[in-house]
Enzyme design. Structure first.
Site, short mmCIF file in Angstrom:
data_model
loop_
_atom_site.label_atom_id
_atom_site.label_comp_id
_atom_site.label_asym_id
_atom_site.label_seq_id
_atom_site.Cartn_x
_atom_site.Cartn_y
_atom_site.Cartn_z
N GLY A 42 0.85 3.95 1.87
CA GLY A 42 1.10 4.63 3.12
C GLY A 42 0.03 5.63 3.50
O GLY A 42 -0.01 6.11 4.63
N ASP A 51 0.87 -1.18 0.00
CA ASP A 51 0.00 0.00 0.00
C ASP A 51 0.91 1.23 0.00
O ASP A 51 2.10 1.13 0.22
CB ASP A 51 -0.97 -0.02 1.18
CG ASP A 51 -0.28 0.18 2.50
OD1 ASP A 51 0.93 0.43 2.50
OD2 ASP A 51 -0.95 0.10 3.54
N CYS A 65 -4.73 -27.88 13.07
CA CYS A 65 -5.81 -28.84 13.30
C CYS A 65 -5.33 -30.29 13.13
O CYS A 65 -5.89 -31.20 13.73
CB CYS A 65 -6.99 -28.54 12.38
SG CYS A 65 -7.78 -26.97 12.79
N ASP A 93 -7.53 -7.76 1.33
CA ASP A 93 -6.51 -7.91 2.37
C ASP A 93 -7.13 -7.54 3.69
O ASP A 93 -8.06 -6.71 3.74
CB ASP A 93 -5.32 -6.97 2.12
CG ASP A 93 -5.62 -5.56 2.59
OD1 ASP A 93 -5.26 -5.21 3.73
OD2 ASP A 93 -6.25 -4.79 1.85
N CYS A 147 -5.38 -27.82 8.12
CA CYS A 147 -4.20 -27.01 8.43
C CYS A 147 -3.28 -27.74 9.41
O CYS A 147 -3.67 -28.71 10.05
CB CYS A 147 -4.60 -25.63 8.96
SG CYS A 147 -4.94 -25.57 10.73
N CYS A 191 -10.83 -29.21 9.04
CA CYS A 191 -9.73 -28.36 8.55
C CYS A 191 -8.46 -29.18 8.36
O CYS A 191 -8.13 -30.01 9.19
CB CYS A 191 -9.49 -27.23 9.54
SG CYS A 191 -8.18 -26.11 9.04
N HIS A 214 -4.05 -21.37 11.62
CA HIS A 214 -5.37 -21.90 11.29
C HIS A 214 -6.24 -20.85 10.59
O HIS A 214 -6.90 -21.15 9.59
CB HIS A 214 -6.09 -22.40 12.56
CG HIS A 214 -7.55 -22.62 12.33
ND1 HIS A 214 -8.06 -23.77 11.75
CD2 HIS A 214 -8.62 -21.81 12.54
CE1 HIS A 214 -9.37 -23.66 11.62
NE2 HIS A 214 -9.74 -22.49 12.10
N PHE A 254 -3.23 5.42 4.07
CA PHE A 254 -4.15 5.03 5.14
C PHE A 254 -3.47 5.10 6.52
O PHE A 254 -4.04 5.62 7.47
CB PHE A 254 -4.68 3.61 4.89
CG PHE A 254 -5.63 3.12 5.94
CD1 PHE A 254 -6.95 3.54 5.97
CD2 PHE A 254 -5.19 2.24 6.93
CE1 PHE A 254 -7.82 3.10 6.95
CE2 PHE A 254 -6.06 1.79 7.92
CZ PHE A 254 -7.37 2.22 7.92
N GLY A 293 -11.33 3.64 1.04
CA GLY A 293 -12.25 4.42 1.88
C GLY A 293 -13.43 3.63 2.38
O GLY A 293 -14.41 4.20 2.86
N ASP A 339 -3.10 8.02 -1.90
CA ASP A 339 -4.41 8.67 -1.89
C ASP A 339 -4.68 9.19 -0.49
O ASP A 339 -3.98 8.84 0.46
CB ASP A 339 -5.52 7.69 -2.31
CG ASP A 339 -5.67 6.54 -1.33
OD1 ASP A 339 -4.68 6.24 -0.61
OD2 ASP A 339 -6.74 5.93 -1.28
#
Ligand SMILES: [Zn+2]
Length: 392
Positions: free
Chosen positions: A118, A116, A333, A290, A330, A328, A359, A120, A240, A170
């Protein structure tokens, strides 16, 4: 054409290898493989590999997805992670990361990275910020030092980091904002977007995304979407949102914004979100997401499972020998019980947050994989019905 002596070639090669690691000649590209209503599934090609869409990007704020080794992030099915310009420019600095071979090498993640710009974090974290036409001057939240972030500098920093996907600088319009303030803020962001495009060094495999602003105002969002397309970008983000407006309003903004964006470019909804936000946004034509939720929730003891989540710190898990989610696959788990993770949290052992973050990221990547398969097989509408009936 100048003739370079052989000796000089030997000298040049290692230097280029250091400055421009993992260079690829593949073009930055987005191909859509299947659609169902507004939902799409496809592939983004970058210098560091492919990103299957819809995609979820785990957040690696300061050059690490908190508590996770890069190979473990990859094992969850993540194709791309997000890095933060704001944090990395302050510490250790973009110049130092570049000197050490770029962000991919620095953090040992050899796949795509989106950074990004920066904007935000400057609004949300820094002290004493002043926004002018030129850019934003702010004080670091770490040591109070003063910094100047212009559109050109934001692009330069992301170039130094080596980001596969660079975001324009932005102004993330605060919510709520009056129509006049939202219009003024959005138009400033559009002028900055043009300066970002002018400053961006075009290279094969590297892309630049514009960011639609305009708060909750339809005509401003549409004006912003059109202004960005006049400049021309490799992808379009919707910014936004996820700033406290609520899901209904967010979906409403997407309903009238995504149709204004070019169909053949990736669309990225920034900072979103919870699993139901993602499913609803994919249905409205969004390709990328994200969010810090999987890792942040993991650190606080919350584990995502279909239909909601559990708090592993609750007393009901003290003697529970079952995994967090029996369905799951993963690492957590497959190997650990709820009782053990409950114990780790009580004892404040760092392995507890690590196992839950693992997880949760896996849960998100599995969700994205299921979404992609459902769209590819033309059963995304059924998927949505089942998902929301289990959540309610
Ligand atoms: Zn799991």
């Amino acid at each position: 054409m100048p003739i370079i002596p052989h000796k000089a070639i030997f000298l040049i090669k290692p230097i280029l290898g250091t400055i421009l690691p993992n260079m690829s000649t593949s073009k930055f590209n987005f191909s859509i493989h299947a659609t169902e209503n507004l939902a799409r599934t496809g592939l983004i090609t970058t210098a560091h590999g492919e990103i299957r869409t819809p995609a979820f990007m785990p957040v690696g704020t300061v050059g690490t997805v908190k508590g996770m080794l890069p190979e473990n992030v990859r094992s969850t099915g993540a194709d791309i992670i997000l890095g933060n310009t704001y944090h990395l420019m302050l510490r250790p600095s973009a110049e130092i990361v570049a000197k050490l071979g770029g962000l991919h090498k620095f953090m040992n993640w050899n796949r795509p990275i989106l950074t990004d710009s920066g904007g935000f974090q400057v609004m949300s974290l820094s002290k004493l910020r002043k926004i002018t036409e030129e850019g934003v001057v702010f004080q670091s939240h770490i040591d109070g030092s003063s910094h100047n972030l212009t559109p050109e500098r934001a692009i330069e920093i992301q170039h130094l980091l080596g980001s596969d996907i660079t975001m324009v600088l932005d102004e993330c319009t605060p919510y709520p904002a009056s129509y006049e303030d939202a219009a003024k803020s959005m138009r400033l962001s559009m002028r900055w977007a043009k300066r970002c495009q002018d400053a961006f060094v075009k290279r094969d495999g590297y892309g630049l995304f514009g960011i639609v602003q305009g708060s909750e105002y339809k005509d401003l969002r549409i004006e912003s979407a059109h202004a960005l397309q006049e400049i021309g970008f490799d992808g379009y983000a919707i910014g936004g949102l996820a700033v406290g407006e609520g899901q209904e309003l967010m979906f409403n903004v997407l309903d009238y914004t995504t149709p204004e964006l070019p169909a053949d470019k990736p669309r990225y909804l920034m900072g979103v979100g919870k699993p139901d936000d993602i499913v609803g946004a994919v249905a409205r034509g969004v390709d990328m997401f994200d969010c810090v939720i999987p890792t942040r929730s993991g650190r606080f003891g919350r584990a995502y499972i279909d239909g909601g989540g559990i708090n592993i710190k609750n007393a009901c898990h003290i003697e529970d020998n079952s995994p967090i989610d029996a369905k799951c696959s993963c690492y957590t788990c497959a190997n650990y019980s709820r009782a053990y993770i409950n114990h780790l949290f009580k004892a404040e052992e760092m392995l507890g947050p690590i196992l839950l973050s693992w997880h949760n990221i896996h849960y998100y990547q599995n969700l994205m994989s299921n979404i992609r398969n459902a769209i590819a097989e033309g059963r995304f509408a059924d998927f949505i019905n089942k998902f929301f009936s289990e959540s309610s």
